[in-house]
Design a protein around this motif. Structure first.
Motif, PDB file in Angstrom:
ATOM      1  N   ARG A 143       0.831  -1.200   0.000  1.00  0.00           N
ATOM      2  CA  ARG A 143       0.000   0.000   0.000  1.00  0.00           C
ATOM      3  C   ARG A 143       0.870   1.258   0.000  1.00  0.00           C
ATOM      4  O   ARG A 143       1.981   1.259   0.547  1.00  0.00           O
ATOM      5  CB  ARG A 143      -0.910   0.010   1.227  1.00  0.00           C
ATOM      6  N   LEU A 144       0.323   2.325  -0.565  1.00  0.00           N
ATOM      7  CA  LEU A 144       1.006   3.616  -0.592  1.00  0.00           C
ATOM      8  C   LEU A 144       0.426   4.572   0.434  1.00  0.00           C
ATOM      9  O   LEU A 144       0.793   5.741   0.466  1.00  0.00           O
ATOM     10  CB  LEU A 144       0.912   4.224  -1.990  1.00  0.00           C
ATOM     11  N   PRO A 264       2.105  15.231  -4.023  1.00  0.00           N
ATOM     12  CA  PRO A 264       0.703  15.644  -4.128  1.00  0.00           C
ATOM     13  C   PRO A 264       0.051  15.821  -2.761  1.00  0.00           C
ATOM     14  O   PRO A 264      -1.132  16.143  -2.685  1.00  0.00           O
ATOM     15  CB  PRO A 264       0.058  14.478  -4.883  1.00  0.00           C
ATOM     16  N   GLY A 265       0.837  15.603  -1.674  1.00  0.00           N
ATOM     17  CA  GLY A 265       0.202  15.744  -0.367  1.00  0.00           C
ATOM     18  C   GLY A 265       1.120  15.681   0.825  1.00  0.00           C
ATOM     19  O   GLY A 265       1.022  16.505   1.726  1.00  0.00           O
ATOM     20  N   ASP A 266       2.069  14.723   0.849  1.00  0.00           N
ATOM     21  CA  ASP A 266       2.860  14.489   2.057  1.00  0.00           C
ATOM     22  C   ASP A 266       4.308  14.227   1.670  1.00  0.00           C
ATOM     23  O   ASP A 266       4.605  13.263   0.962  1.00  0.00           O
ATOM     24  CB  ASP A 266       2.287  13.293   2.823  1.00  0.00           C
ATOM     25  N   PHE A 267       5.216  15.073   2.157  1.00  0.00           N
ATOM     26  CA  PHE A 267       6.631  14.891   1.845  1.00  0.00           C
ATOM     27  C   PHE A 267       7.222  13.655   2.525  1.00  0.00           C
ATOM     28  O   PHE A 267       8.302  13.211   2.163  1.00  0.00           O
ATOM     29  CB  PHE A 267       7.440  16.129   2.274  1.00  0.00           C
ATOM     30  N   ASP A 268       6.537  13.139   3.521  1.00  0.00           N
ATOM     31  CA  ASP A 268       7.037  11.966   4.244  1.00  0.00           C
ATOM     32  C   ASP A 268       6.290  10.697   3.842  1.00  0.00           C
ATOM     33  O   ASP A 268       6.153   9.761   4.637  1.00  0.00           O
ATOM     34  CB  ASP A 268       6.899  12.181   5.760  1.00  0.00           C
ATOM     35  N   GLY A 269       5.833  10.631   2.606  1.00  0.00           N
ATOM     36  CA  GLY A 269       5.124   9.448   2.131  1.00  0.00           C
ATOM     37  C   GLY A 269       6.039   8.245   2.019  1.00  0.00           C
ATOM     38  O   GLY A 269       7.268   8.362   1.974  1.00  0.00           O
ATOM     39  N   ALA A 270       5.434   7.072   1.972  1.00  0.00           N
ATOM     40  CA  ALA A 270       6.207   5.840   1.893  1.00  0.00           C
ATOM     41  C   ALA A 270       5.355   4.733   1.299  1.00  0.00           C
ATOM     42  O   ALA A 270       4.125   4.839   1.200  1.00  0.00           O
ATOM     43  CB  ALA A 270       6.717   5.428   3.276  1.00  0.00           C
ATOM     44  N   ALA A 271       6.023   3.668   0.899  1.00  0.00           N
ATOM     45  CA  ALA A 271       5.350   2.436   0.488  1.00  0.00           C
ATOM     46  C   ALA A 271       5.387   1.477   1.672  1.00  0.00           C
ATOM     47  O   ALA A 271       6.422   1.369   2.357  1.00  0.00           O
ATOM     48  CB  ALA A 271       6.056   1.821  -0.717  1.00  0.00           C
ATOM     49  N   TRP A 272       4.274   0.782   1.904  1.00  0.00           N
ATOM     50  CA  TRP A 272       4.134  -0.041   3.093  1.00  0.00           C
ATOM     51  C   TRP A 272       3.785  -1.481   2.741  1.00  0.00           C
ATOM     52  O   TRP A 272       3.108  -1.751   1.747  1.00  0.00           O
ATOM     53  CB  TRP A 272       3.031   0.520   4.001  1.00  0.00           C
TER      54      TRP A 272
END
Length: 313
Positions: A143-144, A264-272
Protein backbone atom coordinates in the motif's frame (compact mmCIF):
# COMPACT_ATOMS: atom_id res chain seq x y z
CA UNK A 1 -13.66 -31.28 13.80
CA UNK A 2 -12.54 -31.14 10.15
CA UNK A 3 -10.17 -28.19 9.74
CA UNK A 4 -11.30 -27.53 6.18
CA UNK A 5 -14.91 -27.34 7.36
CA UNK A 6 -13.88 -24.68 9.85
CA UNK A 7 -12.15 -22.73 7.09
CA UNK A 8 -15.34 -22.90 5.04
CA UNK A 9 -17.29 -21.40 7.95
CA UNK A 10 -14.83 -18.51 8.16
CA UNK A 11 -15.06 -17.92 4.42
CA UNK A 12 -18.87 -17.84 4.62
CA UNK A 13 -18.67 -15.24 7.39
CA UNK A 14 -16.33 -13.11 5.27
CA UNK A 15 -18.29 -13.38 2.02
CA UNK A 16 -21.74 -13.16 3.57
CA UNK A 17 -23.13 -15.93 1.33
CA UNK A 18 -22.63 -19.56 0.32
CA UNK A 19 -22.37 -18.96 -3.42
CA UNK A 20 -19.23 -16.81 -3.18
CA UNK A 21 -17.44 -19.51 -1.19
CA UNK A 22 -18.60 -22.20 -3.60
CA UNK A 23 -17.35 -20.19 -6.59
CA UNK A 24 -14.01 -19.54 -4.91
CA UNK A 25 -13.60 -23.26 -4.18
CA UNK A 26 -15.07 -24.37 -7.51
CA UNK A 27 -17.69 -26.58 -5.88
CA UNK A 28 -21.47 -26.79 -5.88
CA UNK A 29 -23.20 -24.43 -3.37
CA UNK A 30 -25.12 -27.39 -1.98
CA UNK A 31 -21.87 -28.89 -0.70
CA UNK A 32 -21.21 -25.70 1.28
CA UNK A 33 -24.70 -25.91 2.78
CA UNK A 34 -24.06 -29.52 3.81
CA UNK A 35 -20.89 -28.52 5.62
CA UNK A 36 -22.75 -25.84 7.59
CA UNK A 37 -25.55 -28.22 8.53
CA UNK A 38 -23.07 -30.88 9.63
CA UNK A 39 -21.09 -28.51 11.87
CA UNK A 40 -24.23 -26.98 13.38
CA UNK A 41 -25.56 -30.46 14.07
CA UNK A 42 -22.33 -31.51 15.75
CA UNK A 43 -22.21 -28.36 17.91
CA UNK A 44 -25.94 -28.29 18.60
CA UNK A 45 -26.22 -24.55 17.84
CA UNK A 46 -27.14 -22.42 14.86
CA UNK A 47 -24.11 -20.54 13.54
CA UNK A 48 -25.69 -18.48 10.74
CA UNK A 49 -28.89 -16.55 10.06
CA UNK A 50 -29.88 -17.30 6.46
CA UNK A 51 -31.94 -15.24 4.02
CA UNK A 52 -32.32 -15.65 0.27
CA UNK A 53 -29.45 -13.23 -0.36
CA UNK A 54 -27.35 -12.89 2.78
CA UNK A 55 -25.84 -15.00 5.52
CA UNK A 56 -24.94 -13.44 8.87
CA UNK A 57 -23.47 -14.88 12.04
CA UNK A 58 -25.58 -15.62 15.07
CA UNK A 59 -24.22 -14.56 18.45
CA UNK A 60 -23.03 -18.13 19.06
CA UNK A 61 -21.52 -18.27 15.56
CA UNK A 62 -19.58 -15.04 16.06
CA UNK A 63 -18.17 -16.23 19.39
CA UNK A 64 -17.26 -19.63 17.99
CA UNK A 65 -15.56 -18.39 14.82
CA UNK A 66 -13.59 -15.74 16.72
CA UNK A 67 -11.88 -18.57 18.62
CA UNK A 68 -11.64 -20.81 15.57
CA UNK A 69 -9.92 -18.12 13.50
CA UNK A 70 -7.13 -17.73 16.05
CA UNK A 71 -6.71 -21.50 16.35
CA UNK A 72 -6.46 -22.01 12.59
CA UNK A 73 -3.93 -19.19 12.28
CA UNK A 74 -1.87 -20.85 15.00
CA UNK A 75 -2.11 -24.24 13.27
CA UNK A 76 -1.05 -22.75 9.93
CA UNK A 77 1.83 -20.87 11.53
CA UNK A 78 2.99 -23.98 13.39
CA UNK A 79 2.96 -25.96 10.17
CA UNK A 80 4.91 -23.25 8.39
CA UNK A 81 7.46 -23.21 11.21
CA UNK A 82 8.01 -26.97 10.98
CA UNK A 83 8.40 -26.75 7.21
CA UNK A 84 10.85 -23.89 7.63
CA UNK A 85 12.94 -25.90 10.09
CA UNK A 86 13.10 -28.60 7.45
CA UNK A 87 14.26 -26.03 4.90
CA UNK A 88 10.93 -26.06 3.07
CA UNK A 89 8.98 -22.76 2.86
CA UNK A 90 5.85 -23.31 0.80
CA UNK A 91 2.13 -22.87 0.41
CA UNK A 92 -0.18 -20.47 -1.39
CA UNK A 93 0.63 -16.80 -0.87
CA UNK A 94 -2.01 -14.20 -1.76
CA UNK A 95 -0.62 -10.72 -2.41
CA UNK A 96 -2.35 -7.52 -3.49
CA UNK A 97 -1.18 -4.14 -4.80
CA UNK A 98 -2.50 -1.36 -7.01
CA UNK A 99 -2.08 -1.97 -10.73
CA UNK A 100 0.67 0.57 -11.46
CA UNK A 101 2.54 0.00 -8.20
CA UNK A 102 2.41 -3.76 -8.60
CA UNK A 103 3.53 -3.64 -12.22
CA UNK A 104 6.41 -1.26 -11.56
CA UNK A 105 7.76 -2.45 -8.21
CA UNK A 106 6.52 -5.94 -7.44
CA UNK A 107 6.24 -7.89 -10.69
CA UNK A 108 9.90 -7.39 -11.74
CA UNK A 109 11.05 -8.88 -8.41
CA UNK A 110 8.82 -11.95 -8.40
CA UNK A 111 10.77 -14.26 -10.76
CA UNK A 112 13.77 -14.20 -8.40
CA UNK A 113 11.55 -14.76 -5.37
CA UNK A 114 9.74 -17.71 -6.95
CA UNK A 115 13.03 -19.23 -8.07
CA UNK A 116 14.33 -18.96 -4.51
CA UNK A 117 11.14 -20.50 -3.05
CA UNK A 118 9.92 -23.10 -5.56
CA UNK A 119 7.32 -24.52 -3.13
CA UNK A 120 5.44 -21.21 -2.86
CA UNK A 121 2.45 -20.72 -5.17
CA UNK A 122 1.71 -17.04 -5.64
CA UNK A 123 -1.70 -15.47 -6.24
CA UNK A 124 -1.26 -11.83 -7.26
CA UNK A 125 -4.31 -9.58 -7.10
CA UNK A 126 -3.68 -6.23 -8.81
CA UNK A 127 -6.53 -3.78 -8.26
CA UNK A 128 -6.74 -0.01 -7.95
CA UNK A 129 -9.38 -0.37 -5.23
CA UNK A 130 -8.01 -1.47 -1.85
CA UNK A 131 -9.18 -5.05 -1.40
CA UNK A 132 -10.49 -6.26 1.94
CA UNK A 133 -7.49 -8.09 3.38
CA UNK A 134 -9.60 -10.35 5.59
CA UNK A 135 -12.43 -11.12 3.18
CA UNK A 136 -10.04 -11.83 0.31
CA UNK A 137 -7.71 -13.94 2.50
CA UNK A 138 -4.77 -11.64 1.67
CA UNK A 139 -1.42 -12.63 3.19
CA UNK A 140 0.41 -9.44 2.21
CA UNK A 141 -0.81 -6.08 0.89
CA UNK A 142 1.43 -3.44 -0.68
CA UNK A 143 0.00 0.00 0.00
CA UNK A 144 1.01 3.62 -0.59
CA UNK A 145 -1.03 4.88 2.36
CA UNK A 146 -0.24 4.13 6.02
CA UNK A 147 -3.92 4.08 6.98
CA UNK A 148 -4.74 0.81 8.70
CA UNK A 149 -6.35 -0.59 11.82
CA UNK A 150 -4.77 -2.43 14.71
CA UNK A 151 -5.53 -5.82 13.16
CA UNK A 152 -2.67 -5.31 10.70
CA UNK A 153 1.09 -4.98 11.02
CA UNK A 154 2.67 -2.19 8.96
CA UNK A 155 6.28 -2.39 7.75
CA UNK A 156 7.83 0.45 5.74
CA UNK A 157 9.22 -0.79 2.44
CA UNK A 158 10.76 2.43 1.13
CA UNK A 159 10.32 6.22 1.30
CA UNK A 160 8.37 7.60 -1.63
CA UNK A 161 9.43 10.55 -3.77
CA UNK A 162 7.83 12.38 -6.69
CA UNK A 163 9.19 14.08 -9.80
CA UNK A 164 7.66 16.70 -12.06
CA UNK A 165 8.31 15.05 -15.42
CA UNK A 166 7.87 15.95 -19.06
CA UNK A 167 9.05 14.39 -22.31
CA UNK A 168 11.86 15.92 -24.42
CA UNK A 169 9.32 16.23 -27.25
CA UNK A 170 6.98 18.29 -25.08
CA UNK A 171 9.77 20.52 -23.74
CA UNK A 172 11.01 21.24 -27.26
CA UNK A 173 7.60 22.66 -28.20
CA UNK A 174 6.62 24.56 -25.06
CA UNK A 175 7.95 27.22 -22.71
CA UNK A 176 10.80 26.13 -20.47
CA UNK A 177 10.10 25.04 -16.88
CA UNK A 178 12.86 26.40 -14.64
CA UNK A 179 10.85 27.13 -11.49
CA UNK A 180 7.53 26.03 -9.96
CA UNK A 181 5.96 29.33 -11.11
CA UNK A 182 6.64 28.36 -14.74
CA UNK A 183 4.11 25.52 -14.43
CA UNK A 184 1.33 28.11 -14.57
CA UNK A 185 1.89 28.30 -18.33
CA UNK A 186 1.40 24.56 -18.86
CA UNK A 187 -1.49 22.12 -18.95
CA UNK A 188 -0.68 18.93 -17.09
CA UNK A 189 -1.44 15.22 -16.97
CA UNK A 190 -3.10 14.88 -13.57
CA UNK A 191 -3.80 11.74 -11.57
CA UNK A 192 -7.13 11.04 -9.93
CA UNK A 193 -10.87 11.15 -10.45
CA UNK A 194 -13.31 12.35 -9.20
CA UNK A 195 -10.83 14.29 -7.04
CA UNK A 196 -7.78 15.11 -9.18
CA UNK A 197 -4.44 15.50 -7.41
CA UNK A 198 -3.95 18.97 -8.89
CA UNK A 199 -2.53 20.63 -5.77
CA UNK A 200 1.21 20.03 -5.87
CA UNK A 201 3.73 20.99 -3.20
CA UNK A 202 7.36 21.63 -4.11
CA UNK A 203 10.17 22.15 -1.59
CA UNK A 204 13.64 23.50 -2.32
CA UNK A 205 16.90 22.79 -0.55
CA UNK A 206 16.24 25.60 1.94
CA UNK A 207 12.94 23.97 2.96
CA UNK A 208 10.85 26.67 1.28
CA UNK A 209 7.56 25.13 0.14
CA UNK A 210 5.75 26.36 -2.97
CA UNK A 211 2.13 25.49 -3.75
CA UNK A 212 1.25 24.83 -7.39
CA UNK A 213 -2.30 24.44 -8.71
CA UNK A 214 -1.77 22.25 -11.76
CA UNK A 215 -4.02 22.99 -14.71
CA UNK A 216 -5.33 19.64 -15.99
CA UNK A 217 -5.11 18.89 -19.68
CA UNK A 218 -6.29 15.38 -18.88
CA UNK A 219 -7.10 13.49 -15.66
CA UNK A 220 -6.54 9.74 -15.39
CA UNK A 221 -7.20 7.14 -12.72
CA UNK A 222 -4.25 4.89 -13.53
CA UNK A 223 -0.59 5.70 -12.98
CA UNK A 224 0.58 3.67 -15.98
CA UNK A 225 -1.71 5.69 -18.26
CA UNK A 226 -0.48 8.94 -16.69
CA UNK A 227 3.12 7.94 -17.36
CA UNK A 228 2.38 6.97 -20.99
CA UNK A 229 0.63 10.27 -21.63
CA UNK A 230 3.59 12.20 -20.22
CA UNK A 231 6.00 10.22 -22.42
CA UNK A 232 3.80 10.93 -25.44
CA UNK A 233 4.16 14.69 -24.84
CA UNK A 234 0.67 15.46 -23.57
CA UNK A 235 2.00 17.59 -20.74
CA UNK A 236 4.00 17.63 -17.49
CA UNK A 237 3.02 15.10 -14.84
CA UNK A 238 3.75 14.62 -11.17
CA UNK A 239 4.94 11.01 -11.10
CA UNK A 240 6.20 8.83 -8.25
CA UNK A 241 9.89 8.04 -8.61
CA UNK A 242 9.16 4.30 -8.57
CA UNK A 243 7.06 4.74 -11.71
CA UNK A 244 9.26 7.23 -13.56
CA UNK A 245 12.76 6.00 -12.59
CA UNK A 246 13.42 3.88 -15.70
CA UNK A 247 12.20 6.60 -18.06
CA UNK A 248 14.24 9.28 -16.29
CA UNK A 249 17.34 7.08 -16.63
CA UNK A 250 16.58 6.40 -20.32
CA UNK A 251 15.83 10.05 -21.11
CA UNK A 252 12.28 9.44 -22.31
CA UNK A 253 11.20 11.66 -19.42
CA UNK A 254 13.01 14.68 -17.96
CA UNK A 255 12.94 15.80 -14.32
CA UNK A 256 12.11 19.44 -15.05
CA UNK A 257 12.65 20.66 -11.46
CA UNK A 258 15.56 18.53 -10.19
CA UNK A 259 16.34 20.90 -7.30
CA UNK A 260 12.89 20.44 -5.78
CA UNK A 261 11.18 17.71 -3.85
CA UNK A 262 7.60 17.30 -4.96
CA UNK A 263 4.48 15.66 -3.59
CA UNK A 264 0.70 15.64 -4.13
CA UNK A 265 0.20 15.74 -0.37
CA UNK A 266 2.86 14.49 2.06
CA UNK A 267 6.63 14.89 1.85
CA UNK A 268 7.04 11.97 4.24
CA UNK A 269 5.12 9.45 2.13
CA UNK A 270 6.21 5.84 1.89
CA UNK A 271 5.35 2.44 0.49
CA UNK A 272 4.13 -0.04 3.09
CA UNK A 273 3.86 -3.79 3.53
CA UNK A 274 0.73 -4.80 5.46
CA UNK A 275 -0.17 -8.21 6.84
CA UNK A 276 -2.66 -9.56 9.40
CA UNK A 277 -1.59 -9.19 13.02
CA UNK A 278 -0.87 -12.75 14.09
CA UNK A 279 1.07 -14.22 16.98
CA UNK A 280 3.14 -16.26 14.54
CA UNK A 281 3.78 -14.83 11.07
CA UNK A 282 3.62 -17.61 8.47
CA UNK A 283 7.03 -18.45 7.04
CA UNK A 284 5.83 -17.86 3.47
CA UNK A 285 4.75 -14.29 4.35
CA UNK A 286 7.92 -13.58 6.30
CA UNK A 287 9.97 -14.84 3.35
CA UNK A 288 8.33 -12.36 0.96
CA UNK A 289 8.49 -9.45 3.43
CA UNK A 290 12.21 -10.03 4.03
CA UNK A 291 12.86 -10.47 0.32
CA UNK A 292 11.07 -7.27 -0.66
CA UNK A 293 12.82 -5.25 2.04
CA UNK A 294 16.17 -6.41 0.66
CA UNK A 295 15.23 -5.54 -2.93
CA UNK A 296 13.91 -1.98 -2.60
CA UNK A 297 15.68 0.01 -5.30
CA UNK A 298 17.33 3.32 -4.36
CA UNK A 299 15.96 5.13 -7.42
CA UNK A 300 12.42 4.63 -6.07
CA UNK A 301 13.16 7.16 -3.32
CA UNK A 302 16.08 9.01 -4.91
CA UNK A 303 15.00 12.53 -3.96
CA UNK A 304 14.50 11.57 -0.33
CA UNK A 305 17.86 9.81 -0.10
CA UNK A 306 19.67 12.77 -1.68
CA UNK A 307 18.03 15.14 0.77
CA UNK A 308 19.02 12.98 3.75
CA UNK A 309 22.59 12.76 2.48
CA UNK A 310 22.74 16.56 2.09
CA UNK A 311 21.37 17.04 5.59
CA UNK A 312 24.04 14.75 7.06
CA UNK A 313 26.71 16.61 5.13
Amino acid sequence: MNHDHLRILLEIARHGNFSGVAKQRNVDPSSISRVVRAVESELGVRLFHRTTRHVTLTEAGAAYLARVSDLLDAIDAAGDTIKELGGNVGGTLRVTASVAFGQACLVPLLPEFLERYPDIQLELLLADANLDIVAERIDLALRLSPRMDRNFVRVKWFDSAYKVCASPHYLARHEAIRSPADLDAHQCVVFGLPNPQADWLLRDGANHVVHVSAKPRICVTNGLAQRELAIAGTGPALLPAWLAAADLAAGTLIDVLPDYEATPGDFDGAAWLLYPNRTLLPAKTRALVDFLKSRARPEWSLARSKRKSAARG
